[in-house]
Enzyme design. Structure first.
Site, short mmCIF file in Angstrom:
data_model
loop_
_atom_site.label_atom_id
_atom_site.label_comp_id
_atom_site.label_asym_id
_atom_site.label_seq_id
_atom_site.Cartn_x
_atom_site.Cartn_y
_atom_site.Cartn_z
CG HIS A 134 -1.94 -1.04 1.27
ND1 HIS A 134 -3.22 -0.90 0.78
CD2 HIS A 134 -1.87 -2.30 1.76
CE1 HIS A 134 -3.89 -2.02 0.98
NE2 HIS A 134 -3.08 -2.89 1.57
CE LYS A 137 -7.30 13.47 0.40
NZ LYS A 137 -7.29 12.28 -0.42
NE ARG A 138 -4.19 9.94 10.11
CZ ARG A 138 -3.71 9.07 10.99
NH1 ARG A 138 -4.32 7.92 11.22
NH2 ARG A 138 -2.62 9.35 11.68
CE LYS A 150 -3.01 10.57 3.12
NZ LYS A 150 -3.69 9.67 2.17
CB THR A 206 -10.49 4.19 -0.90
OG1 THR A 206 -9.96 4.60 0.37
CG2 THR A 206 -9.72 2.99 -1.39
CE LYS A 223 -14.41 4.98 1.08
NZ LYS A 223 -13.52 5.06 2.26
C1 26Q Z 1 3.63 0.92 10.19
C2 26Q Z 1 4.58 0.62 11.14
C3 26Q Z 1 4.42 1.03 12.45
C4 26Q Z 1 3.26 1.70 12.81
C5 26Q Z 1 2.30 1.99 11.87
C6 26Q Z 1 2.48 1.60 10.55
C7 26Q Z 1 1.45 1.91 9.54
C8 26Q Z 1 0.10 1.87 9.85
C9 26Q Z 1 -0.85 2.18 8.90
C10 26Q Z 1 1.81 2.25 8.25
C11 26Q Z 1 0.85 2.55 7.30
C12 26Q Z 1 -0.50 2.51 7.63
C13 26Q Z 1 -1.56 2.84 6.67
C14 26Q Z 1 -1.37 3.00 5.38
C15 26Q Z 1 -2.47 3.36 4.48
O1 26Q Z 1 -3.58 3.63 4.90
N1 26Q Z 1 -2.23 3.35 3.16
C16 26Q Z 1 -3.27 3.70 2.20
O2 26Q Z 1 -3.87 2.50 1.76
C17 26Q Z 1 -5.00 2.77 0.94
C18 26Q Z 1 -5.65 1.44 0.60
O3 26Q Z 1 -4.90 0.75 -0.34
C19 26Q Z 1 -4.60 3.54 -0.30
O4 26Q Z 1 -5.77 3.90 -0.99
C20 26Q Z 1 -3.82 4.81 0.08
O5 26Q Z 1 -3.33 5.43 -1.09
C21 26Q Z 1 -2.69 4.44 1.02
O6 26Q Z 1 -2.04 5.63 1.47
#
Ligand code: 26Q
Length: 821
Positions: A370, A561-562, A567, A669, A673
């Site tokens: 991702h 979004k975050r 972004k 995503t 929406k």
């Molecule tokens: C990793 C290591 C330690 C702590 C936290 C994390 C961590 C947690 C969550 C790293 C990344 C995330 C989340 C990533 C995320 O939400 N990515 C998004 O995924 C979506 C679904 O595929 C995409 O549409 C987005 O583009 C992408 O940013």
């Protein structure tokens, strides 16, 4: 358990669908489960009773699904994810069980307003953002398209934090979603497992122990106990299970310590176990390498793998057939240690030889990537990994030596290429690369949009892709249209039904039938009326929540979004400041009245993201108090953006901001929406925006800015932001205003660093894309003046977004990766 067909117990009578029957069922549950009568019941009690009434119907279908899966003896899908961002379930489950209207009528008979009690259900916010919400959409779509699937994750006591804004700054507060109990879940103590950490590894003893068989003796052990939540597919066709693990100490009171008088020691052990599943880690700008995070990852991977293997052996007897009966999907690298855990189980518990174990493993796992951001790729310091998981460290080394030997044999890989393929990053402090482990252990590696998949092949996994050229494939993300159209936008849903009938409810691509209505002026007017009603609803909510007054006649321009630099909420804010300037300089022009809404959470340690939130508030204060732009421009930061807030904001949007630096957003995503809800997208050619343009048509989306290739080129060829800034008066003025404290008179230097980043390196191409973005926004203004044309384009978006249903995505996973349909 009584096998099916031999049951002698009476079956419950089939339930009827009728408001009177439902009303009675609700009152029954209120009385006998909650212990109150209708006169004493508080709104929360009604909510609880309603959920129990829905749940009971879900359970009937759940049991049928379980029997069906058992009888089919087919391959099952296991979706391993550290995050499931579910949101509320009541309306979702009732709607999918096709009892929402009856439920509403039943409650009306009881004098209860369904919307009032629905709003009391807490969001299950067990995720950060896109990745977690995708897992939730996938769970619903897997049930809908009849894929037998289990979701595995962690039952965090504190999920995503609640965001409060205090003096403009984000403050994080714990969210207590379980405070009133969780009526959707079932504890399954009988399916508990022991999870070990630390300790030593010895060669296994015994005559028939293989050379690879080891005995791991962990120093620390905790118990993983699952909680199951049923997930209903559309029309209740199939009910799948979301199984979330919670950690408990082995012996809750460690009797020996307790008896020896060490009460605190005993409690410390218990706290240590429970800490494992207490908090969701925030997605940060970088993967920090916290020990507790690795513990969480292993805890949940091990529990899930033990459960999968136990179930497989129970049904099929032999471990050798695991790949034929189980497809395990890794949602990013967060569960990648599961690859090593399955190896450990096969080698040490089942005595398989190494090649056989590796063959089974590689035919069982598949991995979804991702992100390409190098700082977000997970890796763990070797000493930490080794201390916590000594046996898994050995396995990683053993897998690595075979992997690198294979690359050397294949030829064409120099030392540098071998270095990037290695599971161990040797540059500096040695680290285990979880992406490479997941890649090596999987038969399929997929990206989440066409562009992202291409970039995966060219960047992070270039050498692994050369070694295994058939493994990488694309599965463009999708979203569930039940939640993100039918439930959240009832007005649009009914309007579509009236126009084209019900077929789109089972096949989102049938929304195409709406195409001819785009140029129908009567339909355009109805469409605009629905949009207007949704904007009024949002306006009312914001008045109630933050005392904001936003005019439903204005263009609602939304970025939710975050908060992350890539972004580019900052690009939007700089453009907002520039627009503010221009309106004041030329009040005579006919500006489109705009409301700019922002929402999103910043990781608590992400300084610049928090500063961007503060800037949004500072800009809002100045703009909203300036009579010169009254009625033309309004800015509002919406606190605590979450799934439930998205369900109100997205249907009310006219313009959707999808403006990431090209090449950096894997898919997005939210973009999908908004578009199915009839917002126009202003966006870069990034992630799934590219494919959205292909589907809705270039005339119906506003694209601007550098392409991923151009961004790459600029970064490589000594891009000088000062040159761009020198050539754009608008940009220069806006940046100077922010940097000089126009919006922060209380602390004029507050944004110096943030703006300095744009002026010196501009990694995210804010300056480089500014003029193009600003020009695109003025095209939006012009288009807004022609409401009929605007409506036409918006309707084309609704009509042509059917392909982005997560049902389509899941069918692709099911046929091409899992081979279950
Ligand atoms: C990793 C290591 C330690 C702590 C936290 C994390 C961590 C947690 C969550 C790293 C990344 C995330 C989340 C990533 C995320 O939400 N990515 C998004 O995924 C979506 C679904 O595929 C995409 O549409 C987005 O583009 C992408 O940013």
């Amino acid at each position: 358990m009584t096998p099916k067909g031999q049951t002698t117990l009476p079956k419950p009578a089939p339930r009827q669908f009728d408001p009177d029957v439902l009303a009675r069922e609700i009152v029954e549950r209120l009385t006998y489960r909650i212990g109150k009568d209708a006169t004493a019941a508080q709104p929360h009690d009604w909510l609880h009773a309603v959920i129990l009434a829905i749940r009971d119907r879900v359970i009937d279908a759940w049991i049928d699904s379980t029997h069906k899966t058992y009888e089919e003896q087919g391959r099952r899908v296991y979706y391993l994810s550290l995050e499931f961002l579910i949101g509320r379930l009541m309306r979702d489950a009732a709607s999918n069980m096709e009892m929402l209207d009856d439920m509403q009528a039943a409650l009306a008979k009881l004098g209860v307003e369904i919307d009032l009690i629905a709003a009391l259900e807490p969001d299950a916010a067990l995720g950060n953002g896109g990745l977690g919400r995708l897992a939730a959409c996938f769970m619903e779509s897997m049930a809908t398209v009849d894929v037998p699937a289990y979701g595995y994750g962690i039952r965090y006591v504190n999920g995503m934090f609640r965001q409060e804004i205090s003096d403009g700054w984000q403050v994080e507060l714990p969210e207590t979603w379980l405070a009133h109990g969780n009526p959707w879940e079932f504890e399954r103590r009988e399916a508990s497992y022991e999870i070990g950490f630390g300790g030593l590894v010895d060669p296994a003893e015994g005559e028939d122990s293989g050379p690879h068989q080891m005995h791991w003796n962990p120093t620390e052990r905790v118990i993983a106990t699952p909680y199951d939540t049923p997930i209903a597919g559309w029309r209740g066709k199939r009910i799948n299970t979301l199984r979330l693990w919670t950690a408990q100490p082995i012996d809750p009171i460690l009797l020996d310590k307790f008896n020896a008088g060490d009460h605190l020691g005993a409690l410390a052990e218990s706290n240590r176990a429970e800490a494992l599943t207490r908090v969701l880690y925030p997605a940060d700008s970088s993967s920090a390498g916290q020990e507790l995070r690795l513990r969480q990852e292993y805890f949940f991977s091990s529990a899930s793998l033990q459960d999968i293997v136990r179930r497989h052996l129970q049904y099929f007897g032999s471990i050798l057939t695991l790949p034929d009966k189980a497809a395990i999907q890794l949602n990013d690298t967060h569960p990648a240690v599961a690859v090593a855990e399955l190896m450990r189980i096969l080698l040490d518990d089942h005595g398989l030889d190494f090649d056989e174990a590796w063959d089974i493993t590689r035919r069982t796992f598949s991995y979804t990537n991702h992100t390409l951001l190098p700082e977000a790729l997970e890796s763990w310091p070797v000493p930490l990994f080794e201390r916590l998981l000594p046996r898994h460290m050995q396995i990683v080394y053993a897998v690595n030596s075979r992997l690198l030997a294979e690359a050397r044999r294949a030829g064409g890989f120099d030392d540098q290429a071998i270095g990037t393929i290695s599971l161990i990053d040797e540059g500096g402090e040695r680290r285990v690369r979880m992406g490479n482990l997941a890649f090596a252990g999987s038969y399929s590696i997929n990206g989440v949009s066409a562009l992202h998949t291409d970039l995966m092949k060219e960047t992070v996994f270039a050498d692994l892709h050369r070694l295994y050229p058939t493994r990488i494939n694309n599965k463009t993300n999708g979203v569930t249209f039940r939640r993100w159209l039918m439930q959240c936008n009832h007005g649009l849903f009914e309007l579509i039904r009236e126009a084209i009938g019900d077929r789109f409810m089972d096949d989102a691509e049938a929304l195409r039938d709406l195409d001819p209505f785009a140029t129908d002026s009567a339909f355009q007017e109805k469409f605009l009326a629905v949009k207007r009603a949704n904007k009024v609803a949002l306006s009312n909510l914001l008045r109630q929540r933050v005392n904001a007054r936003i005019d439903p006649a204005a263009l609602y321009d939304i970025q939710i979004k975050r908060i992350h630099e890539y972004k580019r909420q900052l690009l939007n804010l700089v453009e907002t400041v520039s627009l503010y300037d221009q309106i004041r300089s030329h009040p005579e022009k006919d500006w489109a009245p705009r409301v700019k809404l922002f929402g999103g959470k910043a990781a608590s340690s992400y300084h610049n993201a928090k500063l961007i939130i503060k800037l949004a508030g500072d800009v809002a204060r100045v703009v909203n108090h300036d009579p010169a732009v009254q009625g033309l421009l309004k800015v509002q930061f919406v606190p605590n953006y979450n799934v439930s807030m998205a369900e109100v904001m997205i249907p009310a949007a006219d313009l959707s901001e999808q403006i990431s630096t090209a090449g950096m957003e894997a898919s997005g995503t939210g973009n999908m929406k908004f578009a199915v809800n009839g917002a126009l997208t202003i966006g870069t050619l990034d992630g799934a925006n590219v494919e959205m343009r292909d589907h809705v048509g270039g005339d119906n989306i506003i694209i601007f800015g550098l392409t991923a290739q151009e961004v790459n080129g600029k970064r490589a060829n000594g891009y000088v932001p000062a040159d761009v800034i020198g050539q754009s008066k608008e940009l220069r003025q806006a940046l100077n205003a922010i940097a000089s404290g126009v919006f922060s008179p209380d602390d004029p230097d507050r944004y110096k660093g943030l703006i300095d980043g744009i002026q010196t390196h501009d990694w995210f191409m804010v300056a480089a894309d500014f003029d193009s973005y600003s020009a695109a926004q003025r095209r939006v203004d012009t288009l807004w003046a022609d409401q009929s044309l605007w409506a036409q384009k918006a309707i084309y978006n609704v009509a042509r977004m059917g392909w982005f249903s997560s049902d389509r995505t899941i069918r692709e996973y099911a046929t091409q990766i899992w081979k279950v349909l």
